[in-house]
Design a protein around this motif. Structure first.
Motif, PDB file in Angstrom:
ATOM      1  N   ASP A   2      21.435 -42.582  -0.237  1.00  0.00           N
ATOM      2  CA  ASP A   2      20.084 -42.070  -0.447  1.00  0.00           C
ATOM      3  C   ASP A   2      19.758 -41.793  -1.905  1.00  0.00           C
ATOM      4  O   ASP A   2      18.588 -41.634  -2.258  1.00  0.00           O
ATOM      5  N   ALA A  24      14.956 -50.176  -2.487  1.00  0.00           N
ATOM      6  CA  ALA A  24      13.753 -49.362  -2.309  1.00  0.00           C
ATOM      7  C   ALA A  24      12.712 -49.746  -3.347  1.00  0.00           C
ATOM      8  O   ALA A  24      13.017 -50.341  -4.382  1.00  0.00           O
ATOM      9  N   VAL A  29      10.719 -43.481  -3.990  1.00  0.00           N
ATOM     10  CA  VAL A  29      11.810 -42.689  -4.565  1.00  0.00           C
ATOM     11  C   VAL A  29      11.284 -41.630  -5.533  1.00  0.00           C
ATOM     12  O   VAL A  29      10.123 -41.659  -5.955  1.00  0.00           O
ATOM     13  N   LYS A  56      15.970 -41.506  -2.830  1.00  0.00           N
ATOM     14  CA  LYS A  56      14.990 -41.948  -1.834  1.00  0.00           C
ATOM     15  C   LYS A  56      14.228 -40.758  -1.269  1.00  0.00           C
ATOM     16  O   LYS A  56      14.833 -39.726  -0.958  1.00  0.00           O
TER      17      LYS A  56
END
Length: 237
Positions: A2, A24, A29, A56
């Motif tokens: 993450d 991502a 983010v 994230k």
């Protein structure tokens, strides 16, 4: 993964590397610049790389979808997943072949899966999000069935003047029964027992609006405890 810490000759380069590894987009983010970096003397000596921390943002819809995809993959099922956020409620609709497998007896499999998704979604959520899983409009059909059952049993209670105890239900289904009969002039409802065997009782109202001639009235402490739990259930309806 993450979050990730990355370095680069520039902040943009470090961010791009982090986004690629996290798979991502930039709007998904939060970026924290730890070191802006410098070119050094004459742009050649003593330079420092830029360093960023990219994390994230939590997305409950994606969290639910990713978890369900893993579950369905392990079960060998091809299921279409559609999610929709409404305030603090996450609605998940499932579509596929032979959805009776996911519903289970009286919705028990669907309820169990919903419980697990609730845990996954709320693990990283700042505030509580309620999750509702549905397929083939099962929830609405079940709601209508329970309401019809509640009305029919209320008539039976009025006719026989005896309490009726329903089979154990989950909190969501108990609230449907409570809500269906909350405005009835002659009967009232309350829940008794412990989870997962807690059930609804339909009883005649006494003069004070409380259940008349009920075993629940035998012990004051038990009565008060049930009433507190009942108020909580009806407040959530």
């Amino acid at each position: 993964m993450d979050e990730i810490r990355k370095s680069g000759k520039t902040i943009d380069e470090a961010v791009a590397a982090a986004l690629a590894e996290l798979q991502a987009e930039k709007d998904e983010v939060t970026i924290t610049v730890i070191e802006e970096g410098s070119k050094g003397f004459l742009g050649m000596f003593g330079g420092k790389d830029a360093v960023v921390l990219v994390k994230k943002n939590f997305n409950p819809e994606k969290a639910a979808e990713n978890f369900l995809r893993e579950v369905f993959l392990s079960m060998g099922l091809i299921i279409k997943i559609e999610t929709k956020m409404q305030d603090k409620h996450l609605l998940v609709d499932l579509t596929g072949d032979d959805m009776g497998i996911l519903i289970g007896k009286r919705g028990q499999t669907l309820d169990a899966l919903q419980y697990l998704v609730n845990l996954v979604v709320n693990k990283n959520s700042a505030s509580y999000i309620s999750v509702m899983l549905d397929t083939e409009n099962y929830r609405q059909r079940r709601k209508e069935t329970l309401e019809t059952l509640a009305f029919n049993l209320a008539k039976k209670v009025k006719h026989t003047r005896k309490n009726v105890v329903l089979e154990p239900m989950n909190p969501y289904e108990r609230r449907i029964i409570h809500s269906a009969l909350q405005n009835d002039r002659y009967v009232t409802t309350f829940s008794e027992g412990e989870e997962p065997f807690r059930n609804v009782v339909i009883a005649l109202k006494g003069k004070n609006g409380q259940p008349r001639d009920s075993r629940k009235m035998e012990r004051g402490e038990r009565h008060e405890r049930h009433e507190r739990m009942e108020r909580l259930e009806k407040a959530e309806a």
